[in-house]
Design an enzyme around this catalytic site. Structure first.
Site, PDB file in Angstrom:
ATOM      1  N   LYS A  36       0.806  -1.039   0.233  1.00  0.00           N
ATOM      2  CA  LYS A  36       0.164   0.058  -0.134  1.00  0.00           C
ATOM      3  C   LYS A  36       0.803   1.403  -0.096  1.00  0.00           C
ATOM      4  CE  LYS A  36      -0.307  -0.082   5.103  1.00  0.00           C
ATOM      5  NZ  LYS A  36      -1.025  -0.724   6.117  1.00  0.00           N
ATOM      6  N   ARG A 134     -10.705   0.177  15.499  1.00  0.00           N
ATOM      7  CA  ARG A 134     -10.574   0.777  14.001  1.00  0.00           C
ATOM      8  C   ARG A 134     -11.627   0.286  13.076  1.00  0.00           C
ATOM      9  NH1 ARG A 134      -4.518   1.710  11.493  1.00  0.00           N
ATOM     10  NH2 ARG A 134      -5.330  -0.128  10.533  1.00  0.00           N
ATOM     11  N   TYR A 265      15.453  30.592   4.783  1.00  0.00           N
ATOM     12  CA  TYR A 265      14.437  31.404   5.169  1.00  0.00           C
ATOM     13  C   TYR A 265      14.390  31.697   6.783  1.00  0.00           C
ATOM     14  CZ  TYR A 265      12.451  30.818   0.431  1.00  0.00           C
ATOM     15  OH  TYR A 265      12.091  30.646  -0.935  1.00  0.00           O
ATOM     16  N   MET A 313      11.442  24.575   0.090  1.00  0.00           N
ATOM     17  CA  MET A 313      10.712  23.380  -0.713  1.00  0.00           C
ATOM     18  C   MET A 313      11.899  22.718  -1.620  1.00  0.00           C
ATOM     19  SD  MET A 313       7.606  24.051  -3.271  1.00  0.00           S
ATOM     20  CE  MET A 313       6.547  24.988  -2.215  1.00  0.00           C
TER      21      MET A 313
END
Ligand SMILES: *Cc1c(COP(=O)(O)O)cnc(C)c1O
Length: 378
Positions: A36, A134, A265, A313
């Site tokens: 998954k 769950r 930054y 980023m």
């Protein structure tokens, strides 16, 4: 080194991890490879092929789309869809021919209609919630109600197994063992009901498979271990697991900065001495969390250097020291081996207060996955 950020995935390591698990659980227990979330960031199609080639008997995904992705790639192995499936996803789930997990009689009816409409019989496993809180029925009697609903829908639906899932197999083994005890009566009831049909019972994730032999049953659902990461978030070598993924970038620039000057930054790093800063073109857009600000190492030329300042980023900055021991173009390792040095996904996870699973899943689509077998082209 032309690629700015690259995830190298060693399929031979995945194959060895699957074989190690097979030896650990023994010949009567199937290893189901959990692929998954794009195989925990490693790439579901390539990992599925490698795991099946190494003897995994089946695959598991969480969603209908993940199931379809494997089918579209021509992978026709037995497939278990672990997650909840919405009405919108049902046609894709049915079309994939995956085994579907059920715990609700209304959903069983929806499934029967969808399977009938698609003109194909469907295998289902019933899920008992023994303590994770769950998915799954809360009680044995509800589970039996679901089983009866499935049997009433024969031959459109066929019950082929039953499962539960541990909350603490990576920690409190007493609780995990108690969950297993709560699962046992369902196993007994279904064996009695099954008159000859072969049902498959399964409970263990990677941690359960490694740490709780009684939980291995007919099948283990192994995710993190096949990637060579440690379910207990310690050193994978403790279980002889071999990390399959290396995350690499390169030195794009090196510059000198003076005391009082800053990088990145928000000026989260201000030099207190003359030093050199290497800029590495990988950032949170590639899956390195900003929370690593001033709290991460990278490996260059077999040595560790500290990340200094904010994670942007597309870039990070690293202090490579007053004498600038690194050069533009050199390889940078975020996860993986570099000479005598090694950085694991678990180490990054510990800095972030999370687990290796999340660190691996965060590696974004912008990072190409490149496959090899012990350095040879895969
Ligand atoms: C993800 C998942 C697994 C695999 O867990 P690992 O800890 O990665 O081995 C097994 N079973 C279920 C139901 C899951 O959702």
């Amino acid at each position: 080194m032309a690629v700015r950020a690259l995830a190298h995935v060693n399929l031979a390591a995945i194959e060895r991890n699957v074989k190690l698990l097979r030896r650990t659980v023994g010949p009567r227990t199937e290893v189901c490879a959990v692929v998954k979330a794009d195989a925990y960031g490693h790439g579901a199609v390539a990992v599925s092929r490698a795991a099946l080639g190494a003897g995994a008997g089946s695959l598991a995904v969480a969603t209908a789309n993940e199931a379809m992705e494997l089918r579209a790639a021509g992978i026709d192995a037995p497939l278990l869809i672990l997650g909840a499936i919405s009405s919108e996803e049902l046609p894709a789930a049915v079309a994939s021919g995956g085994t579907i997990v059920v715990w609700d009689t209304r959903f069983v009816e929806e499934l029967r209609v969808a399977a009938l409409r698609a003109g194909r019989p469907l295998a289902v496993h019933v899920k008992l919630d023994t303590g994770l809180g769950r998915l799954g029925t809360r009680s044995l009697s509800e589970a039996i109600d679901v089983v009866q609903a499935v049997r009433a829908a024969a031959p459109v639906l066929a019950l082929t197994g039953a499962m539960t899932h541990f909350a603490t197999a990576d920690g409190d083994l007493e609780f995990a063992a108690a969950q297993l005890q709560r699962f046992a009566p369902l196993v007994e009831r279904l064996r009695a009901l099954a008159d000859g049909e072969r049902l498959r019972f399964h409970a263990a994730n990677s941690a359960g498979a490694l740490r709780l032999p009684g939980a291995r049953l007919d099948m283990v659902r192994a995710g993190i271990a096949i990637y060579g990461a440690d379910p207990m978030n310690r050193d994978p070598a403790e279980h002889a697991l071999e990390p399959a993924l290396a995350l690499r970038s390169y030195v794009a620039a090196v510059k000198q900065i003076a005391p009082g000057e800053s990088t990145g930054y928000g000026r989260h790093f201000i030099a207190d001495r003359q030093t050199h800063i290497a800029t590495i073109p990988i950032g949170y857009g590639d899956g390195l969390p900003r929370a690593l600000v001033n709290n991460c190492d990278v490996l260059i030329g077999g040595r560790r250097y500290p990340l200094r300042g904010m994670v942007s980023m597309d870039n990070i900055t690293v202090d490579v020291g007053p004498s600038a021991a690194v050069a533009v173009g050199e390889l940078v390792t975020l996860i993986g081996l570099d000479g005598p040095e090694r950085q694991t996904a678990e180490q990054l996870a510990q800095r972030l207060g999370t687990i290796s699973y999340e660190v691996l899943c965060l590696i974004s689509r912008r990072v190409p996955r490149s496959y090899h077998r012990d350095g040879e082209p895969a």
